[in-house]
Design a protein around this motif. Structure first.
Motif, mmCIF file in Angstrom:
data_model
loop_
_atom_site.group_PDB
_atom_site.id
_atom_site.type_symbol
_atom_site.label_atom_id
_atom_site.label_comp_id
_atom_site.label_asym_id
_atom_site.label_seq_id
_atom_site.Cartn_x
_atom_site.Cartn_y
_atom_site.Cartn_z
ATOM 1 N N CYS A 136 9.990 -28.617 4.779
ATOM 2 C CA CYS A 136 9.464 -29.957 4.502
ATOM 3 C C CYS A 136 7.964 -29.989 4.765
ATOM 4 C CB CYS A 136 10.155 -30.995 5.378
ATOM 5 S SG CYS A 136 9.356 -32.606 5.286
ATOM 6 N N PRO A 137 7.169 -30.417 3.790
ATOM 7 C CA PRO A 137 5.717 -30.417 3.996
ATOM 8 C C PRO A 137 5.276 -31.380 5.105
ATOM 9 C CG PRO A 137 6.290 -31.543 1.944
ATOM 10 C CD PRO A 137 7.552 -30.915 2.452
ATOM 11 N N MET A 138 6.134 -32.324 5.444
ATOM 12 C CA MET A 138 5.790 -33.249 6.531
ATOM 13 C C MET A 138 6.528 -32.903 7.812
ATOM 14 S SD MET A 138 5.479 -37.033 4.824
ATOM 15 C CE MET A 138 5.283 -37.835 6.414
ATOM 16 N N HIS A 139 7.176 -31.731 7.862
ATOM 17 C CA HIS A 139 7.978 -31.322 9.019
ATOM 18 C C HIS A 139 8.789 -32.498 9.557
ATOM 19 C CE1 HIS A 139 3.802 -29.953 9.049
ATOM 20 N NE2 HIS A 139 3.547 -31.084 9.657
ATOM 21 N N GLU A 140 9.578 -33.033 8.679
ATOM 22 C CA GLU A 140 10.321 -34.243 9.031
ATOM 23 C C GLU A 140 11.324 -34.000 10.149
ATOM 24 O OE1 GLU A 140 12.095 -36.269 5.691
ATOM 25 O OE2 GLU A 140 12.415 -38.049 6.941
ATOM 26 N N ASP A 141 11.472 -35.027 10.961
ATOM 27 C CA ASP A 141 12.424 -35.013 12.071
ATOM 28 C C ASP A 141 13.846 -34.835 11.517
ATOM 29 O OD1 ASP A 141 14.044 -35.539 14.219
ATOM 30 O OD2 ASP A 141 13.028 -37.394 14.810
ATOM 31 N N PRO A 142 14.550 -33.791 11.946
ATOM 32 C CA PRO A 142 15.894 -33.544 11.400
ATOM 33 C C PRO A 142 16.846 -34.720 11.648
ATOM 34 C CG PRO A 142 15.139 -31.665 12.686
ATOM 35 C CD PRO A 142 14.142 -32.754 12.897
ATOM 36 N N ASP A 215 -6.727 -38.039 0.403
ATOM 37 C CA ASP A 215 -7.022 -37.250 1.606
ATOM 38 C C ASP A 215 -6.077 -37.630 2.732
ATOM 39 O OD1 ASP A 215 -9.074 -36.367 0.111
ATOM 40 O OD2 ASP A 215 -10.673 -37.377 1.237
ATOM 41 N N LEU A 216 -5.658 -38.885 2.715
ATOM 42 C CA LEU A 216 -4.774 -39.364 3.772
ATOM 43 C C LEU A 216 -3.302 -39.209 3.417
ATOM 44 C CD1 LEU A 216 -6.038 -42.759 5.226
ATOM 45 C CD2 LEU A 216 -5.894 -40.552 6.356
ATOM 46 N N THR A 217 -2.945 -39.603 2.192
ATOM 47 C CA THR A 217 -1.519 -39.735 1.905
ATOM 48 C C THR A 217 -1.001 -38.756 0.860
ATOM 49 O OG1 THR A 217 -1.977 -41.419 0.242
ATOM 50 C CG2 THR A 217 -1.574 -42.186 2.459
ATOM 51 N N GLY A 218 -1.823 -37.816 0.437
ATOM 52 C CA GLY A 218 -1.358 -36.846 -0.558
ATOM 53 C C GLY A 218 -1.508 -37.396 -1.965
ATOM 54 N N GLY A 241 -1.617 -34.949 2.504
ATOM 55 C CA GLY A 241 -2.695 -35.718 3.123
ATOM 56 C C GLY A 241 -2.662 -35.512 4.634
ATOM 57 N N GLU A 242 -3.716 -35.962 5.296
ATOM 58 C CA GLU A 242 -3.765 -35.764 6.748
ATOM 59 C C GLU A 242 -2.626 -36.495 7.455
ATOM 60 O OE1 GLU A 242 -5.744 -33.685 8.479
ATOM 61 O OE2 GLU A 242 -6.636 -33.045 6.577
ATOM 62 N N LEU A 243 -2.276 -37.677 6.950
ATOM 63 C CA LEU A 243 -1.189 -38.419 7.606
ATOM 64 C C LEU A 243 0.142 -37.692 7.465
ATOM 65 C CD1 LEU A 243 -1.886 -42.171 6.714
ATOM 66 C CD2 LEU A 243 -2.280 -41.021 8.884
ATOM 67 N N ASN A 244 0.323 -37.009 6.339
ATOM 68 C CA ASN A 244 1.548 -36.235 6.156
ATOM 69 C C ASN A 244 1.591 -35.082 7.141
ATOM 70 O OD1 ASN A 244 0.435 -36.670 2.944
ATOM 71 N ND2 ASN A 244 2.391 -37.560 3.506
ATOM 72 N N LYS A 245 0.468 -34.388 7.207
ATOM 73 C CA LYS A 245 0.421 -33.171 8.017
ATOM 74 C C LYS A 245 0.509 -33.458 9.507
ATOM 75 C CE LYS A 245 0.420 -30.514 4.626
ATOM 76 N NZ LYS A 245 1.656 -29.735 4.421
ATOM 77 N N ALA A 286 6.816 -41.997 9.429
ATOM 78 C CA ALA A 286 6.078 -40.951 10.135
ATOM 79 C C ALA A 286 5.978 -41.334 11.597
ATOM 80 C CB ALA A 286 4.699 -40.776 9.527
ATOM 81 N N ASP A 287 5.909 -40.319 12.427
ATOM 82 C CA ASP A 287 5.845 -40.542 13.865
ATOM 83 C C ASP A 287 4.626 -39.800 14.371
ATOM 84 O OD1 ASP A 287 6.365 -40.754 16.594
ATOM 85 O OD2 ASP A 287 7.681 -38.988 16.567
ATOM 86 N N GLU A 288 3.531 -40.512 14.546
ATOM 87 C CA GLU A 288 2.337 -39.835 15.032
ATOM 88 C C GLU A 288 1.501 -40.746 15.913
ATOM 89 O OE1 GLU A 288 -0.195 -39.235 11.172
ATOM 90 O OE2 GLU A 288 1.904 -39.012 10.649
#
Ligand SMILES: Nc1ncnc2c1ncn2[C@@H]1O[C@H](COP(=O)(O)OP(=O)(O)OP(=O)(O)O)[C@@H](O)[C@H]1O
Ligand SMILES: [Mg+2]
Length: 631
Positions: A136-142, A215-218, A241-245, A286-288
């Protein structure tokens, strides 16, 4: 150490830490170690906590920061206790953007960098481990795989609350790759890395016209639309995007308030609702932890703008003032020099202290309290004893100006001036006077110094110079005394024995003959006169010393040379008075005789061996002190 070997070891270590398995297997891990499923905020807090917390005079010291950030202990304590800790407990502050607000080069970026580097390391440890849906490109929480209607049951069984919905991309993959069987979905352990863009994002505003929200959201990947047939197929979208990563970790916004409004709104929805909008998809969870920084001017104009009111209420502002302790300021410079290309230059003892005195003075407000001036305040803030004042006074002084430290000279200016002093001087050795001169010369070029400031600052340079003159004189005189500490200690103990006998109307025993004698009035007076204690005042002074002595004894503290400021001064002056003329003549003579030459060489050798000078700076010091004593 062989660097290639280290690289190899690191790679092997990483291999060992790697894990992948099915979601069913992952749940076994979660059951055993629920911390792997903690939120980003909680992971950051636990990382800070795991480095250890010390307590010093009622002040909490977070070791996570204390090797890099100096003099900001109470700022850091506030940051942890008002933001990181409650946010980790899922309290409401978590839903706000953390905004570090402070003057230029006051350590804001350093704090954020520490958190980022810290997380990179922490996610490689057992306690800090993070797992994500594989690929997952956003390394989503399983855990997002657990459908909403089963989450209450999940909570009952695992004690973990799941927030957020499965992303459109993983929804599609679940259907197509796994036929809807969540237990088979592959999960892997991930390691945060800013370079590899995992769990850490950074955003810097550029030209507002050209800056793209992508840049932020892909963004849509146009080359794949033909393949997937539609712009709203999540596979045709690049979640880069940075928020995804930054998902699962930390997202840094540099100069946040310079951002265009449309960017800010994305942030707000993310922090507030835990999701953001990307492309044509439903909201993405997202959890950041969002951490931003800005300076005070920008912040003021931001809140002055009515349009920003809604944003404002969703930001938690933490002031990051300059350090106000001279000794800590010295450490900041030492660290910065060590990291710079000046590391090889000899910097004479007290040169950085002189600069630190100047910088701290420019940051302090003039005290309102009676009987105290800015120099005494500076000493008290640094934890020195100032006769007649105690820690209660320090607290009162701090309360006079709760926003102290938001202006004044910044550490980077000082380092730049030191480096230009080095360039100007041909030998790679600089002293306090070089540094002060360079600080002074640079004031004209400093962009944000007004003429009024400049006048004040010139005065602070003069104060720093006077402080340094005292230090320099003391240093040289000490170097003239053979074994200064020993001599001071002997003289002090001798004085104390006599004072004790005097106050208790006792006799004193001669250490050699054992004969009983009256206290040595001549000795006591010769010390007291050094600090202007009159015949009439001597009894009160001696009693005061005795009271201090017994207070120390009661607390089990050792009374030494530094326990009573005025007594220390008196002892020092007495020792120096005895050789004042020698020092004066020896340091200033142009044509030293043989005996003087021998003494000079001896003193220089001591300055080099015991006090950290090199031969250039030791010779400069002697010459300077000679000129001071002959004024
Ligand atoms: N209290 C401090 N403790 C340790 N180092 C400090 C401190 N304050 C400043 N520094 C040092 O000063 C330099 C500048 O700090 P930093 O870049 O973190 O400041 P900043 O607040 O982000 O500044 P700017 O507003 O210019 O971006 C760094 O080398 C940093 O290590
Ligand atoms: Mg910065």
């Amino acid at each position: 150490m062989d660097i290639l070997k280290k690289v190899k070891e690191y790679r092997e270590e990483e291999e060992k830490l790697k894990w992948e398995g099915t979601f069913a297997e992952y749940l076994e891990i979660v059951k055993k170690r629920p911390e792997v499923a903690q939120t980003a905020h909680s992971r950051v807090y636990n990382m800070i906590k795991s480095a250890g917390i010390e307590e010093k005079n009622g002040q909490k010291i977070y070791k996570f920061f204390s090797n890099e950030i100096f003099g900001l202990e109470s700022t850091i304590e506030r940051l942890v206790e008002e933001y990181f800790h409650p946010a980790a407990k899922r309290l409401d502050v978590r839903k706000r953007i953390l905004l570090l607000m402070g003057p230029v080069s006051g350590g804001k970026s350093t704090i954020v960098t520490l958190l980022k580097r810290g997380l990179e390391k922490y996610t490689r440890t057992d306690e800090g481990a993070v797992y994500a849906i594989k690929g997952c490109p956003m390394h989503e929480d399983p855990l997002h795989l657990i459908p909403h209607h089963l989450r209450e049951d999940f909570y009952k069984e695992y004690g973990i609350r799941i927030e957020g919905s499965l992303s459109p991309l993983n929804q599609l993959r679940l259907e197509q790759e796994y036929g809807g069987r969540i237990e088979d979905v592959m999960v892997e352990r991930i390691f945060f890395s800013e370079d590899k863009r995992v769990g850490i994002g950074t955003f810097t505003p550029s030209d507002p016209k050209s800056q793209d929200i992508a840049d932020l959201t892909g963004s849509i990947d146009f080359s794949t639309i033909a393949e997937y047939g539609s712009e709203s197929d999540p596979r045709a979208y690049r979640f880069d995007g940075e928020l995804n990563k930054a998902n699962r970790g930390i997202m840094e916004f540099q100069e946040m308030l310079k951002l265009d409004e449309k960017f800010l709104w994305h942030l707000l929805s993310l922090s507030q609702e835990g999701n953001f909008k990307a492309g044509r998809f439903a909201l993405i969870s997202a959890d950041e932890l969002i951490i931003a920084h800005t300076n005070e001017t920008e912040y003021r104009s931001f809140i002055a703008n009515k349009k920003n009111e809604a944003l404002h209420s969703r930001i938690i502002v933490m002031p990051i003032p300059y350090n106000l302790k001279v000794s800590e300021e010295e450490r900041i410079y030492e660290k910065m020099i060590k990291e710079s290309d000046m590391a090889h230059v000899h910097i004479a003892p007290h040169a950085l202290r002189a600069a630190a005195i100047f910088s701290v003075l420019t940051r302090l407000e003039v005290p309102k309290k009676q009987g105290i001036d800015i120099v005494k305040k500076m000493r008290l803030y640094d934890g020195e004893t100032v006769e007649g004042f105690n820690s209660v006074d320090v607290e009162e002084l701090k309360k006079e100006y709760p926003n102290e430290g938001m202006k004044g000279i910044d550490p980077r200016y000082v380092i730049n001036r030191i480096s230009s002093a080095i360039i100007r001087k041909e030998v790679p050795s600089i002293n306090a006077l070089d540094v002060l001169r360079s600080l002074k010369d640079g004031l004209d070029q400093h962009p944000s110094i007004t003429p009024e400031d400049k006048e004040k600052y010139m005065n602070y340079i003069a104060i720093a110079r006077r402080e340094y003159d005292e230090i320099a004189k003391n240093e040289v005189q000490k170097a003239f005394v053979y074994s200064y500490e020993e001599s001071a200690k002997t003289l002090l103990n001798n004085y104390l024995d006599n004072v004790e006998a005097y106050c208790n109307k006792n006799k004193i025993k001669d250490p050699l003959t054992g004969e009983e004698m009256p206290p040595d009035e001549k000795l006591m007076r010769s010390i007291e006169e050094q600090i202007g204690i009159s015949e009439n005042a001597k009894k009160a002074f001696r009693e005061e010393i005795l009271i201090r002595l017994s207070a120390y004894a009661r607390k089990g503290k050792k009374f030494d040379y530094n326990s009573h400021e005025r007594l220390r001064e008196a002892i020092q002056k007495k020792l120096f008075a005895d050789l004042k003329d020698v020092v004066k003549i020896t340091t200033s003579t142009k044509t030293p005789d043989e005996a003087q030459l021998k003494k000079i060489n001896e003193v220089i050798a001591r300055l080099i061996d015991e006090y950290g000078y090199n031969s250039t700076s030791a010779n400069e010091l002697l010459r300077y002190v000679g000129s001071l004593l002959n004024r």
